[in-house]
Structures are given as structure tokens and as C-alpha cells.
Design a protein around this motif. Structure first.
Motif, PDB file in Angstrom:
ATOM      1  N   LYS A 149      50.735  41.359  39.781  1.00 13.04           N
ATOM      2  CA  LYS A 149      49.803  42.280  39.130  1.00 13.04           C
ATOM      3  C   LYS A 149      48.787  41.504  38.292  1.00 13.04           C
ATOM      4  O   LYS A 149      47.604  41.839  38.273  1.00 13.04           O
ATOM      5  CB  LYS A 149      50.554  43.285  38.255  1.00 13.04           C
ATOM      6  CG  LYS A 149      49.647  44.342  37.669  1.00 13.04           C
ATOM      7  CD  LYS A 149      50.420  45.434  36.976  1.00 13.04           C
ATOM      8  CE  LYS A 149      49.460  46.480  36.419  1.00 13.04           C
ATOM      9  NZ  LYS A 149      50.192  47.545  35.731  1.00 13.04           N
ATOM     10  N   ALA A 150      49.232  40.440  37.624  1.00 13.59           N
ATOM     11  CA  ALA A 150      48.331  39.616  36.820  1.00 13.59           C
ATOM     12  C   ALA A 150      47.250  38.975  37.702  1.00 13.59           C
ATOM     13  O   ALA A 150      46.078  38.937  37.330  1.00 13.59           O
ATOM     14  CB  ALA A 150      49.118  38.542  36.075  1.00 13.59           C
ATOM     15  N   ARG A 151      47.635  38.489  38.874  1.00 11.31           N
ATOM     16  CA  ARG A 151      46.646  37.893  39.800  1.00 11.31           C
ATOM     17  C   ARG A 151      45.653  38.945  40.282  1.00 11.31           C
ATOM     18  O   ARG A 151      44.460  38.669  40.412  1.00 11.31           O
ATOM     19  CB  ARG A 151      47.353  37.235  40.978  1.00 11.31           C
ATOM     20  CG  ARG A 151      47.969  35.895  40.627  1.00 11.31           C
ATOM     21  CD  ARG A 151      48.413  35.127  41.857  1.00 11.31           C
ATOM     22  NE  ARG A 151      49.551  35.739  42.527  1.00 11.31           N
ATOM     23  CZ  ARG A 151      50.820  35.511  42.215  1.00 11.31           C
ATOM     24  NH1 ARG A 151      51.126  34.676  41.239  1.00 11.31           N
ATOM     25  NH2 ARG A 151      51.778  36.112  42.886  1.00 11.31           N
ATOM     26  N   LEU A 152      46.129  40.155  40.539  1.00  9.93           N
ATOM     27  CA  LEU A 152      45.247  41.234  40.977  1.00  9.93           C
ATOM     28  C   LEU A 152      44.222  41.573  39.893  1.00  9.93           C
ATOM     29  O   LEU A 152      43.032  41.730  40.170  1.00  9.93           O
ATOM     30  CB  LEU A 152      46.070  42.477  41.338  1.00  9.93           C
ATOM     31  CG  LEU A 152      45.268  43.719  41.728  1.00  9.93           C
ATOM     32  CD1 LEU A 152      44.466  43.463  42.995  1.00  9.93           C
ATOM     33  CD2 LEU A 152      46.189  44.904  41.917  1.00  9.93           C
ATOM     34  N   ILE A 153      44.671  41.658  38.648  1.00  6.68           N
ATOM     35  CA  ILE A 153      43.755  41.951  37.536  1.00  6.68           C
ATOM     36  C   ILE A 153      42.721  40.838  37.408  1.00  6.68           C
ATOM     37  O   ILE A 153      41.533  41.103  37.207  1.00  6.68           O
ATOM     38  CB  ILE A 153      44.538  42.152  36.221  1.00  6.68           C
ATOM     39  CG1 ILE A 153      45.409  43.418  36.316  1.00  6.68           C
ATOM     40  CG2 ILE A 153      43.585  42.229  35.029  1.00  6.68           C
ATOM     41  CD1 ILE A 153      46.431  43.554  35.205  1.00  6.68           C
ATOM     42  N   CYS A 154      43.158  39.586  37.555  1.00  8.96           N
ATOM     43  CA  CYS A 154      42.218  38.456  37.513  1.00  8.96           C
ATOM     44  C   CYS A 154      41.163  38.606  38.611  1.00  8.96           C
ATOM     45  O   CYS A 154      39.970  38.443  38.359  1.00  8.96           O
ATOM     46  CB  CYS A 154      42.956  37.131  37.670  1.00  8.96           C
ATOM     47  SG  CYS A 154      43.887  36.622  36.216  1.00  8.96           S
ATOM     48  N   ALA A 155      41.605  38.901  39.825  1.00  7.43           N
ATOM     49  CA  ALA A 155      40.678  39.050  40.943  1.00  7.43           C
ATOM     50  C   ALA A 155      39.664  40.162  40.691  1.00  7.43           C
ATOM     51  O   ALA A 155      38.481  40.012  41.011  1.00  7.43           O
ATOM     52  CB  ALA A 155      41.446  39.326  42.232  1.00  7.43           C
ATOM     53  N   GLN A 156      40.112  41.247  40.075  1.00  2.44           N
ATOM     54  CA  GLN A 156      39.211  42.362  39.782  1.00  2.44           C
ATOM     55  C   GLN A 156      38.166  41.996  38.740  1.00  2.44           C
ATOM     56  O   GLN A 156      37.156  42.683  38.618  1.00  2.44           O
ATOM     57  CB  GLN A 156      40.020  43.574  39.298  1.00  2.44           C
ATOM     58  CG  GLN A 156      40.869  44.194  40.369  1.00  2.44           C
ATOM     59  CD  GLN A 156      41.820  45.254  39.841  1.00  2.44           C
ATOM     60  OE1 GLN A 156      42.199  45.243  38.661  1.00  2.44           O
ATOM     61  NE2 GLN A 156      42.226  46.163  40.692  1.00  2.44           N
ATOM     62  N   HIS A 157      38.415  40.922  37.973  1.00  3.35           N
ATOM     63  CA  HIS A 157      37.487  40.525  36.919  1.00  3.35           C
ATOM     64  C   HIS A 157      36.884  39.134  37.160  1.00  3.35           C
ATOM     65  O   HIS A 157      36.421  38.479  36.235  1.00  3.35           O
ATOM     66  CB  HIS A 157      38.208  40.555  35.549  1.00  3.35           C
ATOM     67  CG  HIS A 157      38.525  41.945  35.132  1.00  3.35           C
ATOM     68  ND1 HIS A 157      39.683  42.599  35.486  1.00  3.35           N
ATOM     69  CD2 HIS A 157      37.828  42.837  34.399  1.00  3.35           C
ATOM     70  CE1 HIS A 157      39.671  43.820  34.990  1.00  3.35           C
ATOM     71  NE2 HIS A 157      38.555  43.986  34.320  1.00  3.35           N
ATOM     72  N   ASN A 158      36.917  38.714  38.419  1.00  3.87           N
ATOM     73  CA  ASN A 158      36.297  37.445  38.840  1.00  3.87           C
ATOM     74  C   ASN A 158      36.815  36.240  38.063  1.00  3.87           C
ATOM     75  O   ASN A 158      36.061  35.359  37.680  1.00  3.87           O
ATOM     76  CB  ASN A 158      34.770  37.517  38.744  1.00  3.87           C
ATOM     77  CG  ASN A 158      34.209  38.550  39.686  1.00  3.87           C
ATOM     78  OD1 ASN A 158      34.646  38.691  40.816  1.00  3.87           O
ATOM     79  ND2 ASN A 158      33.224  39.308  39.207  1.00  3.87           N
ATOM     80  N   ILE A 159      38.120  36.215  37.820  1.00  2.00           N
ATOM     81  CA  ILE A 159      38.781  35.068  37.208  1.00  2.00           C
ATOM     82  C   ILE A 159      39.699  34.486  38.266  1.00  2.00           C
ATOM     83  O   ILE A 159      40.534  35.187  38.828  1.00  2.00           O
ATOM     84  CB  ILE A 159      39.601  35.480  35.973  1.00  2.00           C
ATOM     85  CG1 ILE A 159      38.688  36.105  34.902  1.00  2.00           C
ATOM     86  CG2 ILE A 159      40.358  34.273  35.403  1.00  2.00           C
ATOM     87  CD1 ILE A 159      39.449  36.732  33.750  1.00  2.00           C
ATOM     88  N   GLU A 160      39.544  33.192  38.547  1.00  2.00           N
ATOM     89  CA  GLU A 160      40.393  32.559  39.547  1.00  2.00           C
ATOM     90  C   GLU A 160      41.713  32.159  38.908  1.00  2.00           C
ATOM     91  O   GLU A 160      41.761  31.264  38.059  1.00  2.00           O
ATOM     92  CB  GLU A 160      39.706  31.328  40.137  1.00  2.00           C
ATOM     93  CG  GLU A 160      40.448  30.752  41.307  1.00  2.00           C
ATOM     94  CD  GLU A 160      39.663  29.681  42.030  1.00  2.00           C
ATOM     95  OE1 GLU A 160      40.326  28.865  42.673  1.00  2.00           O
ATOM     96  OE2 GLU A 160      38.430  29.646  41.925  1.00  2.00           O
ATOM     97  N   PRO A 161      42.814  32.818  39.302  1.00  2.00           N
ATOM     98  CA  PRO A 161      44.109  32.508  38.692  1.00  2.00           C
ATOM     99  C   PRO A 161      44.625  31.144  39.139  1.00  2.00           C
ATOM    100  O   PRO A 161      44.382  30.715  40.259  1.00  2.00           O
ATOM    101  CB  PRO A 161      45.014  33.640  39.190  1.00  2.00           C
ATOM    102  CG  PRO A 161      44.391  34.128  40.439  1.00  2.00           C
ATOM    103  CD  PRO A 161      42.915  33.880  40.302  1.00  2.00           C
ATOM    104  N   ASN A 162      45.347  30.486  38.250  1.00  2.00           N
ATOM    105  CA  ASN A 162      45.952  29.198  38.528  1.00  2.00           C
ATOM    106  C   ASN A 162      47.451  29.308  38.267  1.00  2.00           C
ATOM    107  O   ASN A 162      48.032  28.481  37.592  1.00  2.00           O
ATOM    108  CB  ASN A 162      45.303  28.125  37.642  1.00  2.00           C
ATOM    109  CG  ASN A 162      45.780  26.737  37.996  1.00  2.00           C
ATOM    110  OD1 ASN A 162      46.081  26.453  39.139  1.00  2.00           O
ATOM    111  ND2 ASN A 162      45.864  25.877  37.008  1.00  2.00           N
ATOM    112  N   PHE A 163      48.054  30.368  38.793  1.00  2.00           N
ATOM    113  CA  PHE A 163      49.489  30.587  38.597  1.00  2.00           C
ATOM    114  C   PHE A 163      50.054  31.323  39.800  1.00  2.00           C
ATOM    115  O   PHE A 163      49.345  31.839  40.610  1.00  2.00           O
ATOM    116  CB  PHE A 163      49.785  31.369  37.305  1.00  2.00           C
ATOM    117  CG  PHE A 163      49.060  32.670  37.195  1.00  2.00           C
ATOM    118  CD1 PHE A 163      49.648  33.838  37.639  1.00  2.00           C
ATOM    119  CD2 PHE A 163      47.784  32.748  36.633  1.00  2.00           C
ATOM    120  CE1 PHE A 163      48.981  35.053  37.535  1.00  2.00           C
ATOM    121  CE2 PHE A 163      47.126  33.947  36.504  1.00  2.00           C
ATOM    122  CZ  PHE A 163      47.716  35.099  36.965  1.00  2.00           C
TER     123      PHE A 163
END
Length: 91
Positions: free
Chosen positions: A77-91
């Protein structure tokens, strides 16, 4: 029979809370904007004199985006929220 139209556009886009490390006062899950690293801060970690204490030292500016008020939000869910806000997750 009426045809129902669904939009792929988000009906309501929420802006993430973005703060400096020094201003962190609320528990939750945060992503560092520059690195995409995920940090989880439960209430216990924010109590004065409590443990664990997180300190970050850096020459560059580092901002945290609160992606959830729940420090135990699932990584998916955290990765999905990042994607929705144009943040590339590193986890």
C-alpha cells in the motif's frame, strides 16, 4: 437501462504532508522524497527521552512525506501511495 460512466481520474487528490526531519512530531509512515526510503515512526519513537531515537545527518536537504498516519501500513500500500504521488519508492 442507463449506462454508467466511470472515470479513471481521481475524484479527490490529496496532497501529502511534507516536512523536515526536525519538524517530525506525528506518528506514521514517511518516505524520504530524495531517496524513496521508507521510515516508520510509531508513537513510542516520538516520546521525549524514549527509545528508539532516529537522527539523520546530511549535507543535503532532506524532506519527509507522510504517506500514512499508520506506521504499520503494508509495504504494498505504501508503494501504491508513492506511485500516486510521483515518488519512486526504494523499499
Amino acid at each position: 437501462m442507463a449506462k454508467q460512466e466511470n472515470s479513471i481520474e481521481s475524484a479527490h487528490r490529496v496532497k501529502l504532508l511534507e516536512i523536515d526531519w526536525e519538524d517530525l512530531s506525528e506518528p506514521g509512515a514517511y518516505v524520504e522524497r530524495g531517496t524513496g526510503d521508507l521510515y516508520r515512526f510509531p508513537m513510542e519513537s516520538l516520546l521525549k527521552g524514549g527509545s528508539p531515537v532516529v537522527t539523520k545527518e546530511s549535507h543535503g536537504a532532506s524532506r519527509l512525506c507522510q504517506i500514512s498516519k499508520d506506521p504499520y501500513v503494508t509495504s504494498m500500500k505504501a508503494r501504491l501511495i508513492c506511485a500516486q504521488h510521483n515518488i519512486e519508492p526504494n523499499f
